[in-house]
Design a protein around this motif. Structure first.
Motif, PDB file in Angstrom:
ATOM      1  N   VAL A 119       0.760  -1.092  -0.002  1.00 19.48           N
ATOM      2  CA  VAL A 119       0.139   0.099   0.042  1.00 19.48           C
ATOM      3  C   VAL A 119       0.817   1.202   0.071  1.00 19.48           C
ATOM      4  O   VAL A 119       0.577   2.052  -0.704  1.00 19.48           O
ATOM      5  N   LEU A 120       1.982   1.308   0.855  1.00 22.04           N
ATOM      6  CA  LEU A 120       2.978   2.538   0.797  1.00 22.04           C
ATOM      7  C   LEU A 120       3.655   2.740  -0.336  1.00 22.04           C
ATOM      8  O   LEU A 120       4.048   3.664  -0.311  1.00 22.04           O
ATOM      9  N   LYS A 121       3.691   2.078  -1.452  1.00 26.29           N
ATOM     10  CA  LYS A 121       4.158   2.254  -2.387  1.00 26.29           C
ATOM     11  C   LYS A 121       3.780   3.287  -3.315  1.00 26.29           C
ATOM     12  O   LYS A 121       4.610   3.930  -4.126  1.00 26.29           O
ATOM     13  N   ASP A 122       2.449   3.760  -2.940  1.00 30.67           N
ATOM     14  CA  ASP A 122       1.881   4.544  -3.742  1.00 30.67           C
ATOM     15  C   ASP A 122       2.127   5.932  -2.967  1.00 30.67           C
ATOM     16  O   ASP A 122       1.873   7.214  -3.660  1.00 30.67           O
ATOM     17  N   ALA A 123       2.878   6.013  -1.800  1.00 31.61           N
ATOM     18  CA  ALA A 123       2.973   7.425  -1.190  1.00 31.61           C
ATOM     19  C   ALA A 123       4.167   8.425  -1.717  1.00 31.61           C
ATOM     20  O   ALA A 123       4.878   7.668  -2.365  1.00 31.61           O
ATOM     21  N   ARG A 124       3.980   9.420  -1.709  1.00 32.45           N
ATOM     22  CA  ARG A 124       4.856  10.449  -2.186  1.00 32.45           C
ATOM     23  C   ARG A 124       5.671  11.194  -1.276  1.00 32.45           C
ATOM     24  O   ARG A 124       6.595  11.724  -1.330  1.00 32.45           O
ATOM     25  N   SER A 125       5.105  11.567  -0.169  1.00 27.30           N
ATOM     26  CA  SER A 125       6.008  12.346   1.182  1.00 27.30           C
ATOM     27  C   SER A 125       7.161  11.624   1.302  1.00 27.30           C
ATOM     28  O   SER A 125       7.230  10.539   1.438  1.00 27.30           O
ATOM     29  N   SER A 126       8.097  12.550   1.743  1.00 29.77           N
ATOM     30  CA  SER A 126       9.358  12.036   1.959  1.00 29.77           C
ATOM     31  C   SER A 126       9.294  11.072   3.185  1.00 29.77           C
ATOM     32  O   SER A 126       9.700  10.263   3.384  1.00 29.77           O
ATOM     33  N   ILE A 127       8.471  11.368   4.371  1.00 29.18           N
ATOM     34  CA  ILE A 127       8.619  10.758   5.505  1.00 29.18           C
ATOM     35  C   ILE A 127       8.015   9.260   5.499  1.00 29.18           C
ATOM     36  O   ILE A 127       8.711   8.326   5.899  1.00 29.18           O
TER      37      ILE A 127
END
Length: 595
Positions: A119-127
Motif C-alpha cells: 500500500v505504501l508504495k503509492d505514497a509520495r511524501s518524504s517521511i
C-alpha cells in the motif's frame, strides 16, 4: 523535545482529566490510532513534542498527503485494523513468555505488514517513503511460520496439535499410527458389544486410568470373566482387558512421542523467529510511525483542521482557534483568535467566572503543543512561532503528606517557571496569587508579570480576577489587556465566551453563585457586604498611602540626624569611606522595610 513538565501535563489534561478519565483528555479526544504501537507513540509525542522545525515539517508533510489522498489513507487504515501488536509480541517472544498463539498472531502481523508495504508504495511524501525504505523484508520468516504452524494452535506448548502435516516425516508416521490405533479401538468397542450383547458398553479414557471399558450396573450380569475390574462408580463399573491394554500402549506411546517431537519442532521454529526479532522490532516501530501519521490525518479530516505555518519569529497568530477537547463535547463552541508578537508578548485576560478565561489559555497551550507534534490545528489559520517549552500554572492543591499548603504549592510551581522558562517559552498562568490575601495576591501577581515582561520576555497568557493587573498595560509596552465579553440583561449577565481587547468591568462572582443555586438570603447578604466594601476600599487605600508617606518622612529625619552628627574636619579618608558604607546600608535597610 519541547519541554513540558509534569504539572503542565496535568493542568492541560494531556493524558487524563483531573478525574482520571482518559476520554476527557487531549489524548482521548484525538486518538485515531489503530494499533497498540501507534497508541503508545501518540502518548509519547503528546508529552514529548518535536523541538526542531525540520522534524515538525516532515510529519506535517506526511499528514498533509494522507488528508489529500483519502484512498491511500483508507487502505492504510484497513491494513492497520488487522495488525496485532507487533511490538508487544516481539517483547513476549524475546522474553520467553510467548504462547503458541502468540506465534500465530506474529504470522498474522507479518501478513498485514506485507500488505502495508504494498500500500505504501503509492505514497509520495518524504517521511512515508523513508519509512517504507527502512522496513525490513520478513517474507522468509512469514513463510516459515505459515509452513510449520497450524492455523489455530492451542494455548499450551506441550498439549500437541502445533505442527502441520507434511512438515516432518517421522511426525506424520506417528500420527498415522495413532490414527490407526484409534480406529482399532473403535472396532474393538463394536466387537465387545456383539460378544456381550451390551449395547450401552463403551470404551473411554482419562488420565488416571487410561483406556477403560464402562458397563452400567443393570448389565453387569452379562460381563465376561476375562474383564478385569478397575473402578466402581455409583451407576456403573469400569473394566479392562489384555487386548485393550495392548491397544492403549500402542496409542499412548505414539501420542507421547508426537508431543515430544512437536515440542522439538516448535523450539526450532522459535529459534528462527528469535534470530529475526530485531528486524521485527524495527518494523514495529515503523508501523507505529505510520499509525501515528494516519491518526493525525484522520482527526484532521473529521474536524476540518488546517495545517499551521511555522515561524522562527516569536509570534503566535491563531485565527478562530478551538479547544479540541471542549469542542468534542460542546456543539456551540465559540472560537477565539490569538495575536501575539514582540510588541504584545503578555496578555492579561480578565472577566467573570465561567466566562471562559481558563479554557481559552489552555486552548492556546494545546494548539501550540499540537503544532509541535506535526498535527493540523482546529482553527481557520495559524502561524506558530517555534517554542522551546510550555509552562503552565493551572489549578493547584495542597500536598498533605509533605506539609505543603495550596498557596505554597502554587508558589513552588511559579518559582519553577520563572527559573526555567526562556524567551522562546510559552507561559500560562491561571489565577496566580488567589491562595493568599487579596493585597498579597495582587502584589505577587503584578511582580510576577513584571518579571516575565522585563526579564524573561516570553509569550505569556495570564488569566486573573485582579483588575489591578490591567494597569500594567500603561507601564509596560509589551503587556496588553483582554477580557471575556458578557452581555447584561434584565435577568443578569450572559456569557458570550468571546475574547475582546480591554479590561473587564468586574468579576460578577455573586451572579455566578446565584446560578449555582445558593439560597437567595445568602445572595442578598453578599450584595450588601460587597456594597460596604466598595465604600471602605478608597478609605483604606488613603490610610495606606498616608502611612507610607509617614514612614518615608521618618526615615529621612533619621538619615538627616546621622549626617549632622558627622564632624567632617576630624574625619580621615578611611573613616569617610566607612561612614559612606554605613549610610548606604541604612538607606537600603529602610527602603526594604517601607517597600
Amino acid at each position: 523535545y519541547l519541554r513540558i513538565d509534569y504539572r503542565t501535563r496535568r493542568g492541560l489534561e494531556l493524558l487524563e482529566s483531573y478525574e482520571g478519565r482518559e476520554d476527557l483528555s487531549l489524548f482521548g479526544t484525538i486518538n485515531r490510532t489503530l494499533t497498540g504501537m501507534g497508541r503508545r507513540l501518540l502518548k509519547f509525542r503528546i508529552t514529548h513534542p518535536f523541538l526542531r522545525e525540520e522534524d515538525i515539517l516532515r510529519v506535517q508533510e506526511g499528514v498533509e498527503e494522507l488528508t489529500k489522498n483519502r484512498e491511500l489513507l483508507r487502505e492504510i487504515r484497513t491494513c492497520l485494523e488487522k495488525m496485532p501488536d507487533l511490538e508487544r509480541l516481539a517483547s513476549r517472544i524475546s522474553g520467553n513468555l510467548a504462547t503458541p498463539r502468540d506465534f500465530s498472531l506474529l504470522r498474522k502481523a507479518l501478513l498485514s505488514l506485507k500488505e502495508l508495504r504494498e500500500v505504501l508504495k503509492d505514497a509520495r511524501s518524504s517521511i512515508i517513503v523513508e519509512l517504507l525504505n527502512q522496513m525490513v523484508d520478513l517474507e522468509e520468516l512469514y513463510l516459515e511460520l505459515e509452513r510449520v504452524l497450524v492455523e489455530d494452535p492451542p494455548i499450551y506448548l506441550k498439549e500437541g496439535g502445533l505442527i502441520k502435516d507434511g512438515v516432518n516425516p517421522q511426525l506424520d508416521e506417528l500420527r498415522s499410527i495413532k490414527a490407526k490405533g484409534e480406529t482399532l479401538l473403535r472396532e474393538y468397542e463394536e466387537k465387545l458389544r456383539k460378544e456381550t450383547g451390551i449395547q450401552s458398553l463403551k470404551v473411554g479414557y482419562n488420565r488416571v486410568l487410561g483406556y477403560y471399558i464402562e458397563v452400567t450396573k443393570p448389565n453387569l450380569r452379562y460381563v465376561p470373566s476375562y474383564f478385569k475390574r478397575r473402578q466402581t462408580l455409583s451407576n456403573a463399573e469400569r473394566f479392562t482387558t489384555e487386548e485393550l491394554q495392548r491397544l492403549e500402549e500402542k496409542i499412548l506411546s505414539a501420542d507421547s512421542r508426537i508431543k515430544e517431537l512437536e515440542y522439538e519442532l516448535f523450539l526450532a521454529l522459535k529459534e528462527k523467529v528469535l534470530q529475526s526479532i530485531d528486524k521485527v522490532y524495527k518494523n514495529a516501530q515503523i508501523v507505529a510511525e505510520i499509525d501515528y501519521l494516519q491518526g493525525l490525518a484522520q482527526i484532521a479530516i473529521e474536524g476540518g483542521w488546517v495545517k499551521p505555518k511555522l515561524s522562527k519569529e516569536k509570534v503566535l497568530y491563531i485565527e478562530e482557534g478551538r479547544h479540541p477537547v471542549i469542542e468534542s463535547f460542546c456543539k456551540d463552541f465559540v472560537p477565539n483568535s490569538t495575536y501575539m508578537d514582540e510588541k504584545q508578548l503578555v496578555h492579561i485576560i480578565t472577566g467573570p467566572n465561567m466566562a471562559g478565561k481558563s479554557s481559552y489559555i489552555r486552548q492556546v497551550g494545546i494548539l501550540v503543543l499540537l503544532a509541535h507534534m506535526g498535527s493540523f490545528l482546529p482553527c481557520k489559520s495559524a502561524e506558530i512561532g517555534l517554542t522551546s517549552s510550555i509552562h503552565g500554572r493551572i489549578g493547584s492543591g495542597d500536598i498533605l503528606a509533605l506539609g505543603i499548603s495550596t498557596f505554597m504549592n502554587e508558589m513552588m510551581e511559579v518559582s519553577a517557571i520563572l527559573n526555567s522558562a526562556d524567551e522562546r517559552s510559552l507561559i500560562i498562568l491561571d489565577e496566580v496569587g488567589r491562595g493568599t490575601s487579596t493585597y498579597d495576591g495582587i502584589a505577587l501577581s503584578k511582580a510576577i508579570v513584571e518579571y516575565i515582561a522585563k526579564n524573561i520576555k516570553a509569550r505569556t497568557l495570564v488569566a486573573t480576577h485582579y483588575l489591578e493587573l490591567t494597569h500594567l498595560e500603561e507601564e509596560l509596552p509589551t503587556v496588553k489587556n483582554y477580557h471575556m465579553a458578557v452581555s447584561k440583561g434584565d435577568e443578569g449577565i450572559n456569557f458570550l465566551y468571546t475574547l475582546k481587547r480591554g479590561r473587564a468591568e468586574g468579576s460578577f462572582g455573586i451572579y455566578v453563585a446565584k446560578r449555582a443555586g445558593l439560597p437567595e438570603e445568602v445572595i442578598q447578604r453578599s450584595q450588601e457586604i460587597l456594597a460596604s466594601f466598595d465604600k471602605q476600599v478608597p478609605i483604606l487605600e488613603k490610610v495606606y498611602q498616608e502611612s507610607e508617606k509617614l514612614e518615608w518622612e521618618k526615615a529621612f529625619r533619621e538619615l538627616q540626624e546621622f549626617l549632622e552628627g558627622i564632624d567632617i574636619a576630624q574625619t580621615t579618608p578611611l573613616q569617610a569611606l566607612l561612614l559612606l558604607a554605613e549610610i548606604k546600608e541604612k538607606v537600603k535597610e529602610r527602603s526594604g522595610t517601607i517597600c
